[in-house]
Design a protein around this motif. Structure first.
Motif, PDB file in Angstrom:
ATOM      1  N   VAL A  72      10.946  -3.373 -19.642  1.00  0.00           N
ATOM      2  CA  VAL A  72      11.123  -2.659 -17.507  1.00  0.00           C
ATOM      3  C   VAL A  72      10.195  -3.360 -16.378  1.00  0.00           C
ATOM      4  O   VAL A  72      11.454  -4.499 -15.281  1.00  0.00           O
ATOM      5  CB  VAL A  72      10.943  -1.528 -17.861  1.00  0.00           C
ATOM      6  N   ALA A  73       9.247  -4.072 -16.891  1.00  0.00           N
ATOM      7  CA  ALA A  73       8.856  -5.300 -15.673  1.00  0.00           C
ATOM      8  C   ALA A  73       9.534  -6.416 -15.947  1.00  0.00           C
ATOM      9  O   ALA A  73       9.517  -7.278 -14.840  1.00  0.00           O
ATOM     10  CB  ALA A  73       7.249  -5.459 -15.955  1.00  0.00           C
ATOM     11  N   ARG A  76      12.517  -5.835 -13.102  1.00  0.00           N
ATOM     12  CA  ARG A  76      11.891  -6.219 -11.966  1.00  0.00           C
ATOM     13  C   ARG A  76      11.457  -7.125 -11.498  1.00  0.00           C
ATOM     14  O   ARG A  76      12.053  -7.336 -10.332  1.00  0.00           O
ATOM     15  CB  ARG A  76      10.341  -4.877 -12.086  1.00  0.00           C
ATOM     16  N   ALA A  77      11.122  -8.093 -12.642  1.00  0.00           N
ATOM     17  CA  ALA A  77      10.688  -9.537 -12.233  1.00  0.00           C
ATOM     18  C   ALA A  77      11.866 -10.489 -11.956  1.00  0.00           C
ATOM     19  O   ALA A  77      11.582 -10.812 -11.643  1.00  0.00           O
ATOM     20  CB  ALA A  77       9.272 -10.024 -13.016  1.00  0.00           C
ATOM     21  N   ASN A  78      12.506 -10.078 -12.508  1.00  0.00           N
ATOM     22  CA  ASN A  78      14.293 -10.689 -12.286  1.00  0.00           C
ATOM     23  C   ASN A  78      14.748  -9.951 -11.131  1.00  0.00           C
ATOM     24  O   ASN A  78      16.457  -9.518 -11.195  1.00  0.00           O
ATOM     25  CB  ASN A  78      14.496 -10.595 -13.669  1.00  0.00           C
ATOM     26  N   LEU A  95      19.875  -3.961 -25.830  1.00  0.00           N
ATOM     27  CA  LEU A  95      18.087  -3.875 -26.561  1.00  0.00           C
ATOM     28  C   LEU A  95      17.318  -3.749 -24.813  1.00  0.00           C
ATOM     29  O   LEU A  95      16.811  -2.495 -25.182  1.00  0.00           O
ATOM     30  CB  LEU A  95      17.450  -4.671 -26.521  1.00  0.00           C
ATOM     31  N   VAL A  96      17.832  -4.221 -23.724  1.00  0.00           N
ATOM     32  CA  VAL A  96      17.473  -4.279 -22.267  1.00  0.00           C
ATOM     33  C   VAL A  96      18.140  -3.221 -22.184  1.00  0.00           C
ATOM     34  O   VAL A  96      17.549  -2.535 -21.474  1.00  0.00           O
ATOM     35  CB  VAL A  96      17.807  -5.229 -22.141  1.00  0.00           C
ATOM     36  N   ARG A 112       2.964   4.225 -16.233  1.00  0.00           N
ATOM     37  CA  ARG A 112       1.211   4.006 -15.480  1.00  0.00           C
ATOM     38  C   ARG A 112       1.104   3.166 -16.630  1.00  0.00           C
ATOM     39  O   ARG A 112       0.663   2.140 -17.100  1.00  0.00           O
ATOM     40  CB  ARG A 112       1.714   5.773 -16.769  1.00  0.00           C
ATOM     41  N   GLU A 113       2.148   3.054 -17.960  1.00  0.00           N
ATOM     42  CA  GLU A 113       1.564   1.921 -19.413  1.00  0.00           C
ATOM     43  C   GLU A 113       1.494   0.826 -18.350  1.00  0.00           C
ATOM     44  O   GLU A 113       0.960  -0.479 -18.555  1.00  0.00           O
ATOM     45  CB  GLU A 113       3.039   1.238 -19.751  1.00  0.00           C
ATOM     46  N   ILE A 114       2.824   0.611 -16.578  1.00  0.00           N
ATOM     47  CA  ILE A 114       2.797  -0.905 -15.956  1.00  0.00           C
ATOM     48  C   ILE A 114       1.525  -1.094 -15.620  1.00  0.00           C
ATOM     49  O   ILE A 114       1.574  -1.852 -15.089  1.00  0.00           O
ATOM     50  CB  ILE A 114       4.165  -1.247 -15.861  1.00  0.00           C
ATOM     51  N   GLU A 115       1.436  -0.252 -14.983  1.00  0.00           N
ATOM     52  CA  GLU A 115       0.587  -0.281 -13.653  1.00  0.00           C
ATOM     53  C   GLU A 115      -0.655  -0.407 -14.649  1.00  0.00           C
ATOM     54  O   GLU A 115      -1.924  -0.743 -14.251  1.00  0.00           O
ATOM     55  CB  GLU A 115       0.158   1.374 -13.268  1.00  0.00           C
ATOM     56  N   ARG A 116      -1.536   0.592 -16.071  1.00  0.00           N
ATOM     57  CA  ARG A 116      -2.484  -0.323 -16.769  1.00  0.00           C
ATOM     58  C   ARG A 116      -2.812  -1.069 -16.989  1.00  0.00           C
ATOM     59  O   ARG A 116      -4.023  -2.260 -16.827  1.00  0.00           O
ATOM     60  CB  ARG A 116      -2.341   1.299 -17.256  1.00  0.00           C
TER      61      ARG A 116
END
Length: 137
Positions: A72-73, A76-78, A95-96, A112-116
């Motif tokens: 997911v990150a 977002r970066a793309n 898969l994506v 939350r995992e992305i933020e951590r």
């Protein structure tokens, strides 16, 4: 509020659950609840499974070393492009899409995992800078 639910288990299942709970240091009831929740999630998202790691349990792509939050990150970066993220990660598009579908249902958990991860990255960068300054002193 949790709901009460009673069920009968096939012979031997309770003992296997108790043994596994003892080995993992998790209460038997909590482990059973986790198995049920993760099983339902896996049924709805068959390309997602769950793994233990330093940051706890997390959703990951089956057969790949990537967590859903990483995919997911990358999307977002793309600029939200699933296709570009798939190319960057060298993953099949499906898969994506599976990771993005899971994210749609469990957005808060993945956010939350992305933020951590971002906080850990920043802490690591700060430690590196501090070490580099100490070397120059």
């Amino acid at each position: 509020m949790a709901e009460h639910y009673t069920l009968r288990l096939p012979e031997g299942t309770r003992q296997r659950l108790a043994d596994r709970a003892g080995r993992s240091g998790v209460a038997e009831r909590a482990l059973a609840q986790r198995y049920l929740e993760e099983g339902l999630r896996h049924d709805a998202h068959p390309l997602i499974h769950f793994l233990d790691g330093p940051s706890g349990r997390r959703a990951a792509l089956v057969g790949r070393g990537l967590d859903v939050w990483e995919v997911v990150a990358t999307v977002r970066a793309n600029d939200g492009s699933i296709k570009e993220a798939a190319e960057y990660l060298t993953l099949p598009l499906g898969l994506v899409e599976a990771a993005v579908s899971y994210y749609g249902e469990y957005r808060e958990e993945i956010d939350r995992e992305i933020e951590r991860n971002e906080l850990e990255y920043e802490a690591g960068r700060a430690a590196l800078e501090s070490g580099q300054q100490a070397l120059r002193a």
